[in-house]
Design a protein around this motif. Structure first.
Motif, PDB file in Angstrom:
ATOM      1  N   TYR A 199       0.926  -1.154   0.124  1.00  0.00           N
ATOM      2  CA  TYR A 199      -0.097  -0.185   0.003  1.00  0.00           C
ATOM      3  C   TYR A 199       0.811   1.289  -0.165  1.00  0.00           C
ATOM      4  O   TYR A 199       0.498   2.381  -0.431  1.00  0.00           O
ATOM      5  CB  TYR A 199      -0.778   0.134   1.022  1.00  0.00           C
ATOM      6  N   GLU A 200       2.003   1.147   0.663  1.00  0.00           N
ATOM      7  CA  GLU A 200       2.778   2.417   0.605  1.00  0.00           C
ATOM      8  C   GLU A 200       3.177   2.724  -0.784  1.00  0.00           C
ATOM      9  O   GLU A 200       3.484   3.948  -0.958  1.00  0.00           O
ATOM     10  CB  GLU A 200       4.286   1.968   1.618  1.00  0.00           C
ATOM     11  N   LYS A 201       3.427   1.798  -1.524  1.00  0.00           N
ATOM     12  CA  LYS A 201       3.927   2.150  -2.785  1.00  0.00           C
ATOM     13  C   LYS A 201       2.752   2.948  -3.770  1.00  0.00           C
ATOM     14  O   LYS A 201       3.210   3.570  -4.900  1.00  0.00           O
ATOM     15  CB  LYS A 201       3.982   0.716  -3.673  1.00  0.00           C
ATOM     16  N   ILE A 202       1.437   2.799  -3.271  1.00  0.00           N
ATOM     17  CA  ILE A 202       0.662   3.709  -4.108  1.00  0.00           C
ATOM     18  C   ILE A 202      -0.225   4.556  -3.451  1.00  0.00           C
ATOM     19  O   ILE A 202      -1.140   5.208  -3.749  1.00  0.00           O
ATOM     20  CB  ILE A 202      -0.570   2.516  -4.631  1.00  0.00           C
ATOM     21  N   TRP A 203       0.111   4.781  -1.843  1.00  0.00           N
ATOM     22  CA  TRP A 203      -0.679   5.638  -1.079  1.00  0.00           C
ATOM     23  C   TRP A 203      -0.725   6.957  -1.447  1.00  0.00           C
ATOM     24  O   TRP A 203       0.126   7.724  -1.977  1.00  0.00           O
ATOM     25  CB  TRP A 203       0.096   5.483   0.379  1.00  0.00           C
ATOM     26  N   ASN A 204      -1.823   7.587  -1.358  1.00  0.00           N
ATOM     27  CA  ASN A 204      -2.220   9.010  -1.598  1.00  0.00           C
ATOM     28  C   ASN A 204      -1.619   9.747  -0.602  1.00  0.00           C
ATOM     29  O   ASN A 204      -2.505   9.914   0.608  1.00  0.00           O
ATOM     30  CB  ASN A 204      -3.759   9.088  -1.872  1.00  0.00           C
ATOM     31  N   ARG A 205      -0.507  10.278  -0.525  1.00  0.00           N
ATOM     32  CA  ARG A 205       0.139  10.910   0.572  1.00  0.00           C
ATOM     33  C   ARG A 205      -0.444  12.255   0.819  1.00  0.00           C
ATOM     34  O   ARG A 205      -0.290  12.866   2.253  1.00  0.00           O
ATOM     35  CB  ARG A 205       1.800  10.994   0.457  1.00  0.00           C
ATOM     36  N   GLU A 206      -0.972  12.947  -0.127  1.00  0.00           N
ATOM     37  CA  GLU A 206      -1.477  14.356   0.216  1.00  0.00           C
ATOM     38  C   GLU A 206      -2.692  14.178   1.005  1.00  0.00           C
ATOM     39  O   GLU A 206      -3.014  15.062   1.885  1.00  0.00           O
ATOM     40  CB  GLU A 206      -1.964  14.925  -1.323  1.00  0.00           C
ATOM     41  N   ARG A 207      -3.552  13.213   0.852  1.00  0.00           N
ATOM     42  CA  ARG A 207      -4.974  13.076   1.761  1.00  0.00           C
ATOM     43  C   ARG A 207      -4.417  12.041   2.838  1.00  0.00           C
ATOM     44  O   ARG A 207      -5.484  11.964   3.564  1.00  0.00           O
ATOM     45  CB  ARG A 207      -5.952  12.411   0.743  1.00  0.00           C
ATOM     46  N   ASN A 208      -3.584  11.310   2.554  1.00  0.00           N
ATOM     47  CA  ASN A 208      -3.258  10.195   3.698  1.00  0.00           C
ATOM     48  C   ASN A 208      -4.160   9.252   3.574  1.00  0.00           C
ATOM     49  O   ASN A 208      -4.863   8.737   4.553  1.00  0.00           O
ATOM     50  CB  ASN A 208      -2.921  10.794   5.000  1.00  0.00           C
ATOM     51  N   GLU A 209      -4.459   8.703   2.277  1.00  0.00           N
ATOM     52  CA  GLU A 209      -5.404   7.722   2.228  1.00  0.00           C
ATOM     53  C   GLU A 209      -5.062   6.757   1.187  1.00  0.00           C
ATOM     54  O   GLU A 209      -4.355   7.114   0.121  1.00  0.00           O
ATOM     55  CB  GLU A 209      -7.014   8.162   2.223  1.00  0.00           C
ATOM     56  N   SER A 210      -6.163   5.765   0.815  1.00  0.00           N
ATOM     57  CA  SER A 210      -5.617   4.958  -0.233  1.00  0.00           C
ATOM     58  C   SER A 210      -6.355   5.459  -1.585  1.00  0.00           C
ATOM     59  O   SER A 210      -7.351   6.185  -1.388  1.00  0.00           O
ATOM     60  CB  SER A 210      -6.181   3.392  -0.047  1.00  0.00           C
ATOM     61  N   PRO A 211      -5.814   5.079  -2.963  1.00  0.00           N
ATOM     62  CA  PRO A 211      -6.318   5.618  -3.969  1.00  0.00           C
ATOM     63  C   PRO A 211      -7.714   5.346  -4.114  1.00  0.00           C
ATOM     64  O   PRO A 211      -8.521   6.140  -4.625  1.00  0.00           O
ATOM     65  CB  PRO A 211      -5.587   5.265  -4.985  1.00  0.00           C
ATOM     66  N   LEU A 212      -8.318   4.035  -3.534  1.00  0.00           N
ATOM     67  CA  LEU A 212      -9.539   3.714  -3.643  1.00  0.00           C
ATOM     68  C   LEU A 212     -10.537   4.682  -3.135  1.00  0.00           C
ATOM     69  O   LEU A 212     -11.811   4.774  -3.357  1.00  0.00           O
ATOM     70  CB  LEU A 212      -9.628   2.280  -3.114  1.00  0.00           C
ATOM     71  N   LEU A 213     -10.203   5.156  -1.840  1.00  0.00           N
ATOM     72  CA  LEU A 213     -10.812   5.890  -1.016  1.00  0.00           C
ATOM     73  C   LEU A 213     -11.015   7.284  -1.617  1.00  0.00           C
ATOM     74  O   LEU A 213     -12.134   7.686  -1.864  1.00  0.00           O
ATOM     75  CB  LEU A 213     -10.301   6.152   0.338  1.00  0.00           C
ATOM     76  N   THR A 214     -10.037   7.645  -2.233  1.00  0.00           N
ATOM     77  CA  THR A 214      -9.923   8.993  -3.149  1.00  0.00           C
ATOM     78  C   THR A 214     -10.992   8.825  -4.239  1.00  0.00           C
ATOM     79  O   THR A 214     -11.611   9.873  -4.344  1.00  0.00           O
ATOM     80  CB  THR A 214      -8.690   9.497  -3.578  1.00  0.00           C
TER      81      THR A 214
END
Length: 354
Positions: free
Chosen positions: A83-98
């Motif tokens: 998950y760290e490889k794809i994590w949305n760091r700007e929102r601190n959430e997974s891409p699926l959530l975004t």
């Protein structure tokens, strides 16, 4: 002296629609996501997911010692690293959530001509939970509820368990809204057309032409299909219709299944073995699309775009491209809006017919 009292809310009480304007809730539901990539949130997420009897059908006596004794001690760290490889760091959430949030926001905007419709979104596993969002919709005055499971093909491991979770939530409510659950849309013309356009648009951006395009779907154990789960046949039908729309033959667009788990045999062919075989046969350029996912997630962004890409290139392949899911694109939102408007038929009137 005012003798009127406000009923206290509890786990089994929800605001009555008598005191609020009647509304219709639309609930988008996707699989789920951990709250973070560290061991603890990954442990919680995997425990909920792998404890689901729809997902793992083994006897609890057999399964729980494996789950709690081995898997939950080792897999959270490994999954967290992925998950760290794809994590949305700007929102601190997974891409699926975004992406699911964006799908909900865009659907609400698209349905703005229906003022009594309230759109929300939830996850089967993790947060926001199906129960919390269903309760929020009812508390807003929703007397009718339409759920759209964001799974194009039906499986008991996805669509059915999403329904289960919503039914469980409604069982705890004093007032239960009328309920509809949208069916699978694996063969819907609007869905096939959206997939075809997304593929065509993506391939037009490449500096190579794939010799083979693979439609890779999440797998299920072979035994589940043998018990009657229609998922594999619906996946093959999606590919057939997509092949027909694109004007490709059976060698250009093929089907495979990914995300295997455990030692049991799953439906075949397997995606990793397929790309390896193609490379060994001399195929130099491929692309992979994931028609079974409504939004990009760990299985597409990490497993396919990184892991499977590496397998193909290491085996002798030269060019690889992952075709994004429909996500919140114009094509993807057209599918969701079309399905929701159709399923709302009889519950709402369009402005033109009102």
């Amino acid at each position: 002296m005012n003798l009127t009292t406000e009923p206290a809310k509890s786990e089994r009480q929800t605001a009555s629609p008598v005191t609020k304007p009647e509304k219709i809730g639309v609930l988008l539901v996707n699989l789920g996501t951990p709250d973070g990539t560290a061991f603890a949130p990954m442990w919680r997420y995997l425990r909920e997911f792998l404890s689901d009897r729809r997902v793992i059908e083994k006897s609890r006596i057999t399964w729980y010692p494996i789950l709690y004794g081995i898997i939950l001690n080792t897999r959270p760290s490994k999954s967290g690293a992925n998950y760290e490889k794809i994590w949305n760091r700007e929102r601190n959430e997974s891409p699926l959530l975004t992406l699911t949030r964006s799908q909900g926001d865009k659907l609400a905007e698209a349905l703005s001509d229906l003022p009594n419709v309230v759109v929300d979104w939830a996850m089967r596993y993790g947060n926001p939970s199906t129960e919390s969002v269903a309760r929020r919709l009812v508390d807003q005055g929703c007397t009718r509820l339409l759920m759209l499971p964001l799974y194009p093909q039906y499986s008991a491991t996805t669509t059915a368990t999403a329904n289960d979770k919503l039914f469980e939530a409604l069982m705890k409510m004093r007032f239960m809204p009328a309920l509809r659950s949208a069916p699978a849309y694996y063969d819907e013309p609007v869905y096939i057309e959206a997939l075809a356009r997304s593929i065509e648009n993506h391939l037009a951006t490449l500096d190579f032409e794939p010799e083979v395009v693979i439609a890779s779907y999440h797998g299920i154990p072979k035994s589940y299909a043998e018990k009657g789960d229609p998922y594999p046949s619906q996946c093959f039908e999606t590919t057939r219709l997509l092949r027909e729309r694109l004007g490709w033959d059976e060698k250009k667009l093929i089907t495979s299944f990914q995300s295997l788990f455990g030692r049991e045999e799953w439906v075949k062919p397997y995606t990793d073995k397929t790309v390896e075989r193609l490379a060994h046969e001399g195929v130099k350029s491929i692309a992979i699309v994931n028609p079974g996912f409504a939004a990009d997630c760990i299985e597409t962004l990490e497993e396919i775009a990184q892991e499977v890409a590496g397998i193909f290139l290491d085996a002798g392949g030269k060019n690889f491209s992952h075709i994004p899911c429909l996500n919140d694109s114009a094509e993807g939102m057209a599918v969701i809006e079309n399905l929701v408007r159709r399923e709302l038929s009889g519950w709402v009137q369009s402005p033109e017919t009102a």
